[in-house]
Motif scaffolding. Structure first.
Motif, PDB file in Angstrom:
ATOM      1  N   ILE A  62     -44.932  -4.342  46.558  1.00 34.77           N
ATOM      2  CA  ILE A  62     -43.688  -3.851  47.135  1.00 34.77           C
ATOM      3  C   ILE A  62     -43.901  -3.061  48.418  1.00 34.77           C
ATOM      4  O   ILE A  62     -43.078  -3.071  49.327  1.00 34.77           O
ATOM      5  CB  ILE A  62     -42.899  -3.035  46.093  1.00 34.77           C
ATOM      6  CG1 ILE A  62     -41.485  -2.811  46.587  1.00 34.77           C
ATOM      7  CG2 ILE A  62     -43.598  -1.734  45.787  1.00 34.77           C
ATOM      8  CD1 ILE A  62     -40.546  -2.325  45.513  1.00 34.77           C
ATOM      9  N   LEU A  63     -45.045  -2.388  48.559  1.00 34.20           N
ATOM     10  CA  LEU A  63     -45.303  -1.580  49.745  1.00 34.20           C
ATOM     11  C   LEU A  63     -46.004  -2.349  50.865  1.00 34.20           C
ATOM     12  O   LEU A  63     -46.280  -1.776  51.921  1.00 34.20           O
ATOM     13  CB  LEU A  63     -46.127  -0.347  49.367  1.00 34.20           C
ATOM     14  CG  LEU A  63     -45.451   0.618  48.394  1.00 34.20           C
ATOM     15  CD1 LEU A  63     -46.391   1.741  48.056  1.00 34.20           C
ATOM     16  CD2 LEU A  63     -44.166   1.144  48.976  1.00 34.20           C
ATOM     17  N   ASP A  64     -46.302  -3.622  50.671  1.00 36.12           N
ATOM     18  CA  ASP A  64     -46.962  -4.419  51.708  1.00 36.12           C
ATOM     19  C   ASP A  64     -46.138  -4.494  52.981  1.00 36.12           C
ATOM     20  O   ASP A  64     -46.679  -4.585  54.075  1.00 36.12           O
ATOM     21  CB  ASP A  64     -47.246  -5.829  51.200  1.00 36.12           C
ATOM     22  CG  ASP A  64     -48.432  -5.859  50.263  1.00 36.12           C
ATOM     23  OD1 ASP A  64     -49.192  -4.872  50.238  1.00 36.12           O
ATOM     24  OD2 ASP A  64     -48.596  -6.878  49.553  1.00 36.12           O
TER      25      ASP A  64
END
Length: 68
Positions: A62-64
């Motif tokens: 999700i933080l990519d």
């Protein structure tokens, strides 16, 4: 005052020196490095290391999106 200037200049030189370190090209994955090692061993007539396993597909996190 000369000691503080010396320390400041030493810190700046170290910072610029460390900032200049690094690779300009893309990084090589461990899989690619193993394939390259196999090719070089075949060319040199040395024993060939075992074949590397193909890496699994990368699962997105999700933080990519913050990094990209």
């Amino acid at each position: 005052m000369t000691a503080s200037r010396f320390v400041l200049s030493a810190v700046l030189i170290a910072a610029f020196g460390l900032a200049a370190c690094g690779r300009k090209s893309d990084l090589i994955t461990p899989y690619e490095a193993q394939l390259e090692a196999r090719r070089e061993a075949e060319k040199a007539g040395q024993p060939v290391p075992p074949a590397p396993e193909k890496p699994v597909a990368d699962k997105p996190f999700i933080l990519d999106r913050l990094i990209d």
